[in-house]
Motif scaffolding. Structure first.
Motif, PDB file in Angstrom:
ATOM      1  N   ILE A 105       0.851  -1.190   0.000  1.00 12.97           N
ATOM      2  CA  ILE A 105       0.000   0.000   0.000  1.00 12.97           C
ATOM      3  C   ILE A 105       0.882   1.233   0.000  1.00 12.97           C
ATOM      4  O   ILE A 105       2.085   1.166   0.264  1.00 12.97           O
ATOM      5  N   PHE A 106       0.266   2.387  -0.300  1.00 12.61           N
ATOM      6  CA  PHE A 106       1.048   3.617  -0.455  1.00 12.61           C
ATOM      7  C   PHE A 106       1.848   3.933   0.804  1.00 12.61           C
ATOM      8  O   PHE A 106       3.007   4.353   0.720  1.00 12.61           O
ATOM      9  N   LYS A 107       1.259   3.744   1.975  1.00 10.33           N
ATOM     10  CA  LYS A 107       1.940   4.085   3.220  1.00 10.33           C
ATOM     11  C   LYS A 107       3.239   3.308   3.374  1.00 10.33           C
ATOM     12  O   LYS A 107       4.285   3.873   3.730  1.00 10.33           O
ATOM     13  N   SER A 108       3.197   2.019   3.093  1.00 14.30           N
ATOM     14  CA  SER A 108       4.414   1.208   3.209  1.00 14.30           C
ATOM     15  C   SER A 108       5.426   1.579   2.125  1.00 14.30           C
ATOM     16  O   SER A 108       6.641   1.596   2.367  1.00 14.30           O
ATOM     17  N   LEU A 109       4.927   1.901   0.936  1.00 17.00           N
ATOM     18  CA  LEU A 109       5.828   2.317  -0.141  1.00 17.00           C
ATOM     19  C   LEU A 109       6.516   3.632   0.191  1.00 17.00           C
ATOM     20  O   LEU A 109       7.710   3.811  -0.070  1.00 17.00           O
ATOM     21  N   LEU A 110       5.767   4.560   0.777  1.00 15.92           N
ATOM     22  CA  LEU A 110       6.356   5.841   1.169  1.00 15.92           C
ATOM     23  C   LEU A 110       7.411   5.632   2.251  1.00 15.92           C
ATOM     24  O   LEU A 110       8.497   6.245   2.201  1.00 15.92           O
ATOM     25  N   GLY A 111       7.124   4.766   3.207  1.00 16.83           N
ATOM     26  CA  GLY A 111       8.110   4.475   4.243  1.00 16.83           C
ATOM     27  C   GLY A 111       9.378   3.876   3.655  1.00 16.83           C
ATOM     28  O   GLY A 111      10.492   4.220   4.062  1.00 16.83           O
ATOM     29  N   HIS A 112       9.205   3.001   2.664  1.00 20.32           N
ATOM     30  CA  HIS A 112      10.366   2.406   2.002  1.00 20.32           C
ATOM     31  C   HIS A 112      11.154   3.465   1.242  1.00 20.32           C
ATOM     32  O   HIS A 112      12.396   3.437   1.230  1.00 20.32           O
ATOM     33  N   ALA A 113      10.460   4.416   0.608  1.00 19.47           N
ATOM     34  CA  ALA A 113      11.141   5.484  -0.134  1.00 19.47           C
ATOM     35  C   ALA A 113      11.956   6.365   0.808  1.00 19.47           C
ATOM     36  O   ALA A 113      13.095   6.747   0.495  1.00 19.47           O
ATOM     37  N   ILE A 114      11.381   6.705   1.966  1.00 14.41           N
ATOM     38  CA  ILE A 114      12.102   7.519   2.942  1.00 14.41           C
ATOM     39  C   ILE A 114      13.324   6.765   3.468  1.00 14.41           C
ATOM     40  O   ILE A 114      14.418   7.332   3.595  1.00 14.41           O
ATOM     41  N   LYS A 115      13.134   5.477   3.740  1.00 19.00           N
ATOM     42  CA  LYS A 115      14.253   4.655   4.204  1.00 19.00           C
ATOM     43  C   LYS A 115      15.356   4.618   3.146  1.00 19.00           C
ATOM     44  O   LYS A 115      16.548   4.742   3.468  1.00 19.00           O
ATOM     45  N   ARG A 116      14.961   4.433   1.895  1.00 22.65           N
ATOM     46  CA  ARG A 116      15.950   4.400   0.810  1.00 22.65           C
ATOM     47  C   ARG A 116      16.695   5.726   0.718  1.00 22.65           C
ATOM     48  O   ARG A 116      17.921   5.753   0.541  1.00 22.65           O
ATOM     49  N   SER A 117      15.981   6.825   0.841  1.00 23.97           N
ATOM     50  CA  SER A 117      16.612   8.141   0.796  1.00 23.97           C
ATOM     51  C   SER A 117      17.677   8.272   1.869  1.00 23.97           C
ATOM     52  O   SER A 117      18.805   8.729   1.606  1.00 23.97           O
ATOM     53  N   LEU A 118      17.337   7.881   3.095  1.00 19.55           N
ATOM     54  CA  LEU A 118      18.273   8.012   4.213  1.00 19.55           C
ATOM     55  C   LEU A 118      19.489   7.111   4.026  1.00 19.55           C
ATOM     56  O   LEU A 118      20.627   7.518   4.294  1.00 19.55           O
ATOM     57  N   ILE A 119      19.270   5.889   3.539  1.00 16.14           N
ATOM     58  CA  ILE A 119      20.395   4.983   3.314  1.00 16.14           C
ATOM     59  C   ILE A 119      21.340   5.550   2.271  1.00 16.14           C
ATOM     60  O   ILE A 119      22.572   5.519   2.429  1.00 16.14           O
ATOM     61  N   LEU A 120      20.787   6.088   1.181  1.00 14.96           N
ATOM     62  CA  LEU A 120      21.629   6.672   0.135  1.00 14.96           C
ATOM     63  C   LEU A 120      22.437   7.849   0.665  1.00 14.96           C
ATOM     64  O   LEU A 120      23.630   7.993   0.368  1.00 14.96           O
ATOM     65  N   GLY A 154      19.699  10.682  -2.882  1.00 13.44           N
ATOM     66  CA  GLY A 154      18.965  10.454  -1.652  1.00 13.44           C
ATOM     67  C   GLY A 154      18.162  11.665  -1.208  1.00 13.44           C
ATOM     68  O   GLY A 154      17.028  11.531  -0.734  1.00 13.44           O
ATOM     69  N   LEU A 155      18.723  12.856  -1.364  1.00  8.79           N
ATOM     70  CA  LEU A 155      18.028  14.067  -0.942  1.00  8.79           C
ATOM     71  C   LEU A 155      16.757  14.325  -1.747  1.00  8.79           C
ATOM     72  O   LEU A 155      15.809  14.932  -1.247  1.00  8.79           O
ATOM     73  N   GLY A 156      16.737  13.864  -2.991  1.00 16.54           N
ATOM     74  CA  GLY A 156      15.574  14.127  -3.835  1.00 16.54           C
ATOM     75  C   GLY A 156      14.656  12.956  -4.062  1.00 16.54           C
ATOM     76  O   GLY A 156      13.549  13.119  -4.590  1.00 16.54           O
ATOM     77  N   TYR A 157      15.079  11.752  -3.634  1.00 17.88           N
ATOM     78  CA  TYR A 157      14.354  10.553  -4.031  1.00 17.88           C
ATOM     79  C   TYR A 157      12.917  10.497  -3.509  1.00 17.88           C
ATOM     80  O   TYR A 157      12.002  10.109  -4.243  1.00 17.88           O
ATOM     81  N   THR A 158      12.692  10.875  -2.258  1.00 21.08           N
ATOM     82  CA  THR A 158      11.334  10.796  -1.710  1.00 21.08           C
ATOM     83  C   THR A 158      10.386  11.713  -2.473  1.00 21.08           C
ATOM     84  O   THR A 158       9.220  11.362  -2.722  1.00 21.08           O
ATOM     85  N   PHE A 159      10.881  12.881  -2.867  1.00 23.49           N
ATOM     86  CA  PHE A 159      10.053  13.799  -3.662  1.00 23.49           C
ATOM     87  C   PHE A 159       9.722  13.172  -5.016  1.00 23.49           C
ATOM     88  O   PHE A 159       8.600  13.294  -5.515  1.00 23.49           O
ATOM     89  N   LEU A 160      10.703  12.502  -5.607  1.00 19.88           N
ATOM     90  CA  LEU A 160      10.469  11.822  -6.884  1.00 19.88           C
ATOM     91  C   LEU A 160       9.411  10.739  -6.719  1.00 19.88           C
ATOM     92  O   LEU A 160       8.514  10.610  -7.561  1.00 19.88           O
ATOM     93  N   PHE A 161       9.521   9.969  -5.647  1.00 23.89           N
ATOM     94  CA  PHE A 161       8.574   8.898  -5.392  1.00 23.89           C
ATOM     95  C   PHE A 161       7.141   9.442  -5.325  1.00 23.89           C
ATOM     96  O   PHE A 161       6.221   8.892  -5.937  1.00 23.89           O
ATOM     97  N   ILE A 162       6.945  10.513  -4.586  1.00 19.13           N
ATOM     98  CA  ILE A 162       5.605  11.094  -4.459  1.00 19.13           C
ATOM     99  C   ILE A 162       5.102  11.588  -5.809  1.00 19.13           C
ATOM    100  O   ILE A 162       3.944  11.366  -6.187  1.00 19.13           O
ATOM    101  N   LEU A 163       5.977  12.231  -6.580  1.00 19.38           N
ATOM    102  CA  LEU A 163       5.590  12.706  -7.907  1.00 19.38           C
ATOM    103  C   LEU A 163       5.168  11.555  -8.808  1.00 19.38           C
ATOM    104  O   LEU A 163       4.337  11.727  -9.710  1.00 19.38           O
ATOM    105  N   GLY A 164       5.740  10.381  -8.580  1.00 16.74           N
ATOM    106  CA  GLY A 164       5.421   9.235  -9.414  1.00 16.74           C
ATOM    107  C   GLY A 164       3.968   8.814  -9.350  1.00 16.74           C
ATOM    108  O   GLY A 164       3.499   8.085 -10.221  1.00 16.74           O
ATOM    109  N   PHE A 165       3.235   9.274  -8.345  1.00  8.83           N
ATOM    110  CA  PHE A 165       1.830   8.909  -8.203  1.00  8.83           C
ATOM    111  C   PHE A 165       0.897   9.975  -8.788  1.00  8.83           C
ATOM    112  O   PHE A 165      -0.312   9.914  -8.592  1.00  8.83           O
ATOM    113  N   TYR A 166       1.471  10.928  -9.497  1.00  9.04           N
ATOM    114  CA  TYR A 166       0.667  11.961 -10.143  1.00  9.04           C
ATOM    115  C   TYR A 166       0.756  11.819 -11.659  1.00  9.04           C
ATOM    116  O   TYR A 166       1.577  11.069 -12.191  1.00  9.04           O
ATOM    117  N   SER A 167      -0.064  12.553 -12.347  1.00  7.87           N
ATOM    118  CA  SER A 167      -0.093  12.496 -13.809  1.00  7.87           C
ATOM    119  C   SER A 167       1.182  13.085 -14.398  1.00  7.87           C
ATOM    120  O   SER A 167       1.913  13.832 -13.733  1.00  7.87           O
TER     121      SER A 167
END
Length: 414
Positions: free
Chosen positions: A109-124, A151-164
């Motif tokens: 679900i989106f919530k778990s995906l967002l958490g994974h994106a934030i985790k990935r950002s921090l690891i990078l 890493g600094l931009g990845y979470t923003f990219l992830f969120i944008l990916g759910f828009y048109s």
């Protein structure tokens, strides 16, 4: 970061939030791995030390040419080596639709995906800091290298990916336009400016004049930001400037490069024909390159990779589209894959390849070779080629490590 036993597709976010959880497993696009392998090979090949060979053979235009393309340009325009970071960054966006579709198909679900994106950002971010601190006496808090910038931009990219795609394009224009405006409004150095404190001189050969001077080395907005931001962290001495002119704020237009990759990934994953996709990649790539050149030659915005100017985002993004078109046409359309196995081995384990190339493993291999074979390198092809021979052996051992991982299906992902 974790090792997995299967090369699960990490080809990241879809442009629309509606994905059928019962959809079949997303197919891996081989050309993306080969393109990524090509990029990582360029990075790993730094160990060949081609500039050292060119210095030892000053009369050879051949080695000077190769040395130039294994070095970063001082400021404007580019060499082949300058395309490593934008290509790696671009591919993060390309793979995002595939990665998210794969995870959604497994019931995420989106919530778990967002958490994974934030985790990935921090690891990078922290992996980048760790690699930059390996030869320092204390943690080197720096945020301008490839991994931290992504890493600094990845979470923003992830969120944008759910828009048109319309929203994604609007975000791209806002990011690049806003970043350009912020630099343009930052005042140019005055008569009393202390150039010694910025690491450049007013007569540096690569300084730009006129309006383009807003993007000169270590006298710009991003440099001023780092003079404040980086000194918030513990340091051996106060931060004054980055010797290469690199800056933390470059992650903002770097996000623009990832969005370009996202747009390419959306098209690659779409239901269009191969011919339509290739036409889109080629036309988009050539148009972006032409627009980047126009921005540079008119003085509106110079093409500078080191501070990732908007013109650089556009120009290098166009080249990335053309690279993607080439690898997609050869690997996935023409199915000419045998020649690319060497690159595939690197590309499917890009994080491992990055750490090997940028971490201590390379040094350990090189030191071991010099301990056991050091006296023989000069005798193979002569002293001018000693670093090339040693580097070639290191590169071979690095690839064999990745091949060993490939055969045992050990793939490092974040």
């Amino acid at each position: 970061m974790q090792a997995v036993s299967t090369p699960e597709t990490e080809q990241s976010v879809a442009s629309a939030p509606i994905v059928n959880p019962a959809a079949p497993r997303v197919q891996r696009v081989a050309s993306i791995d080969v393109y990524r392998g090509f990029v990582m090979l360029l990075m790993m090949a730094e160990v060949l030390s081609l500039p050292a060979v060119a210095e030892a053979l000053p009369e050879s235009s051949f080695w000077r040419f190769l040395a130039f393309h294994q070095s970063h340009v001082p400021w404007t325009w580019l060499s082949l080596h300058d395309l490593i970071q934008p290509s790696f960054t671009f591919l993060v966006g390309v793979v995002l639709p595939y990665s998210v579709a794969s995870r959604l198909a497994k019931g995420a679900i989106f919530k778990s995906l967002l958490g994974h994106a934030i985790k990935r950002s921090l690891i990078l971010i922290f992996l980048g800091i760790f690699l930059r601190s390996m030869h320092s006496e204390q943690t080197n808090f720096t945020f301008e290298d490839t991994l931290t910038q992504i890493g600094l931009g990845y979470t923003f990219l992830f969120i944008l990916g759910f828009y048109s795609q319309r929203v994604q394009l609007a975000a791209l224009l806002l990011i690049l336009g806003g970043y350009w405006l912020a630099f343009a409004l930052y005042p140019l150095p005055g008569a009393a400016f202390d150039y010694m404190a910025s690491g450049v001189t007013p007569d540096w050969a690569h300084n730009l004049s006129g309006f383009a001077a807003h993007w000169n080395k270590n006298t710009n907005l991003a440099w001023a930001f780092d003079r404040w931001f980086l000194n918030l962290f513990p340091r051996e001495s106060p931060f004054l400037y980055n010797g290469g002119g690199y800056a933390t704020l470059s992650f903002i237009p770097t996000l623009g490069t990832m969005i370009l990759g996202l747009l390419a990934g959306n098209r690659l994953k779409s239901a269009g024909t191969d011919r339509e996709k290739l036409r889109f990649f080629v036309i988009t790539g050539m148009s972006l390159m032409a627009f980047g050149v126009l921005l540079h030659v008119t003085g509106i915005n110079p093409v500078v990779k080191r501070i990732w100017t908007p013109a650089w985002t556009v120009f290098s993004g166009g080249i990335c589209f053309l690279f993607l078109a080439f690898f997609y046409a050869v690997i996935d359309v023409a199915h000419q894959k045998k020649w690319s196995f060497f690159l595939m081995v690197i590309g499917v384990n890009s994080i491992a390849a990055y750490v090997i190339a940028d971490g201590g493993i390379k040094t350990v291999i090189m030191d071991s070779l010099y301990i056991h074979l050091g006296q023989n390198f000069d005798n193979v092809f002569g002293p001018a080629y000693a670093t090339l021979v040693a580097g070639g052996l290191v590169l071979l051992f690095e690839w064999l490590i990745l091949y060993w991982m490939y055969k045992r299906r050990i793939f490092i992902k974040i």
